[in-house]
Design an enzyme around this catalytic site. Structure first.
Site, mmCIF file in Angstrom:
data_model
loop_
_atom_site.group_PDB
_atom_site.id
_atom_site.type_symbol
_atom_site.label_atom_id
_atom_site.label_comp_id
_atom_site.label_asym_id
_atom_site.label_seq_id
_atom_site.Cartn_x
_atom_site.Cartn_y
_atom_site.Cartn_z
ATOM 1 N N GLU A 55 1.593 -0.797 -0.267
ATOM 2 C CA GLU A 55 -0.318 -0.113 0.599
ATOM 3 C C GLU A 55 0.811 1.330 -0.413
ATOM 4 O O GLU A 55 2.061 1.502 1.349
ATOM 5 C CB GLU A 55 -0.386 0.055 1.214
ATOM 6 C CG GLU A 55 -2.559 -0.563 1.764
ATOM 7 C CD GLU A 55 -3.188 -0.594 2.880
ATOM 8 O OE1 GLU A 55 -3.102 0.785 2.665
ATOM 9 O OE2 GLU A 55 -3.608 -1.284 3.233
ATOM 10 N N ASP A 66 -5.882 9.130 9.520
ATOM 11 C CA ASP A 66 -4.904 8.656 10.117
ATOM 12 C C ASP A 66 -4.923 9.458 11.493
ATOM 13 O O ASP A 66 -4.571 10.033 11.623
ATOM 14 C CB ASP A 66 -3.686 9.460 8.631
ATOM 15 C CG ASP A 66 -4.306 9.226 7.586
ATOM 16 O OD1 ASP A 66 -4.080 7.817 7.345
ATOM 17 O OD2 ASP A 66 -4.042 9.503 6.464
#
Length: 274
Positions: A55, A66
Site C-alpha cells: 500500500e 490518519d
C-alpha cells in the site's frame, strides 16, 4: 462476479499466501517520506521484508482518518514538494522492483482533482493494482467503479465494527482485491493490542463475501500479527512501518517486515477456513 474477477491482483496474492497455510502481509508506507528517493528505498524494503501486497499512501493535506505518525509523515512529504505525479512515479518504481501488487491508499479529493478516468488509465499503465479509498463509499463512487472496471483495477472499500450487515453486504459486493476491515474505531495508529472487535467483524464479512478480508489498524509486531493471522486472510500494517522508517530508515523497515512476516507464518491456518 466470478471468483477470478473478484480476487483481482491483490486478492490473488492474498489467496496464494492462504493456500500456503498462512495469512498475507500487507505493508503501508506513504510516498515521499522522508524524501522521494528515501520513500522509494523504504517501499522496496517492504518487499525485501516479506510483504505480499504493498500500500503506497498518497499524502494529503487534510488526513482526518490518519493517526499522528502518518499525519506527520504526510506533512513531511508535502513540505518536500511531493505531488500526485511523484506518487505515480513511486508506484511505477515499486511495480518494476517485484511482482508484489501495488495499491495506492488515498483520500478521494486528489483523485477527483486529477480526473478519475485519467488517473485510472495512468495508474494501470504503470503497473498499479488498485486503490484503497477510505473516505469513498460505493454508493457515491459510480465514476470510480466504472473506471476501475474499465482498467481492471482492484477496488478496496472499508468496513468497520459499526457497519450494519446490510452495509457490509453492499460494500463487499463492490470490492475487488480484498475487503479492508478496520479493527478499531477511530483514527489509524499502532496499538498495544489489536481490538477485540476484529475477529467478530471478519466473521460477519466472510458471511457476506468470498473476497479476501484484510484486517488493519493497530498491528505493530510479529506477536500481534500472529494473533490476527489466525482469523484474517491478510494482516495490514501501516503506522508501525512508518515509525520504523522514521527511527531507523529502510533497514528498520526490512527488519520489522521480517518480524511481521514470521508472525503471519507462525501458526498454520487451515485453507478451508475461508
Amino acid at each position: 462476479m466470478s471468483e477470478l474477477v473478484a480476487l483481482g491482483k491483490a486478492g490473488a496474492a492474498i489467496r496464494k499466501a492462504n493456500d500456503e497455510g498462512r495469512a498475507a502481509l500487507v505493508g503501508y508506507l506513504p510516498a515521499g517520506f522522508p524524501t522521494y528517493d528515501g520513500g522509494v528505498d523504504a517501499i522496496k524494503a517492504l518487499v525485501d521484508g516479506g510483504c505480499d501486497v504493498l500500500e503506497i499512501g498518497l499524502p494529503y493535506s487534510d488526513p482526518v482518518m490518519d493517526g499522528v505518525t502518518i499525519q506527520r509523515a504526510a506533512e513531511t512529504a508535502l513540505a518536500g514538494g511531493l505531488r500526485t505525479k511523484d506518487v505515480l512515479s513511486t508506484v511505477e518504481k515499486a511495480a518494476a522492483y517485484s511482482d508484489v501488487p501495488v495499491l495506492v491508499m488515498t483520500y478521494w479529493n486528489p483523485i477527483e482533482r486529477y480526473g478519475v478516468d485519467r488517473f485510472a488509465a495512468d495508474f494501470a499503465g504503470i503497473g498499479g493494482a488498485g486503490l484503497i479509498t477510505p473516505d469513498l463509499i460505493p454508493d457515491e463512487g459510480a465514476e470510480w467503479l466504472a473506471a476501475a472496471d474499465k482498467y481492471d483495477l482492484d477496488k478496496v472499500f472499508l468496513v468497520s465494527p459499526s457497519s450494519t450487515d446490510e452495509r457490509i453486504a453492499m460494500t463487499t459486493s463492490h470490492c475487488r482485491g480484498f475487503v479492508y476491515a478496520t479493527a478499531v474505531m477511530g483514527v489509524t495508529g499502532a496499538r498495544e493490542k489489536p481490538s477485540d472487535l476484529a475477529a467478530p467483524l471478519v466473521s460477519r464479512v466472510k458471511t457476506a463475501t468470498g473476497v479476501p478480508v484484510g484486517v488493519g489498524l493497530g498491528v505493530s509486531n510479529g506477536d500481534q500479527a500472529a494473533g490476527v493471522a489466525r482469523f484474517a486472510d491478510a494482516v495490514i500494517v501501516g503506522s508501525a512501518f512508518v515509525k520504523a522508517l522514521e527511527d531507523g530508515g529502510p533497514a528498520a523497515v526490512r527488519t520489522l517486515g521480517e518480524d511481521l512476516s514470521e508472525g503471519v507464518r507462525r501458526e498454520p491456518r487451515a485453507t478451508a477456513a475461508r
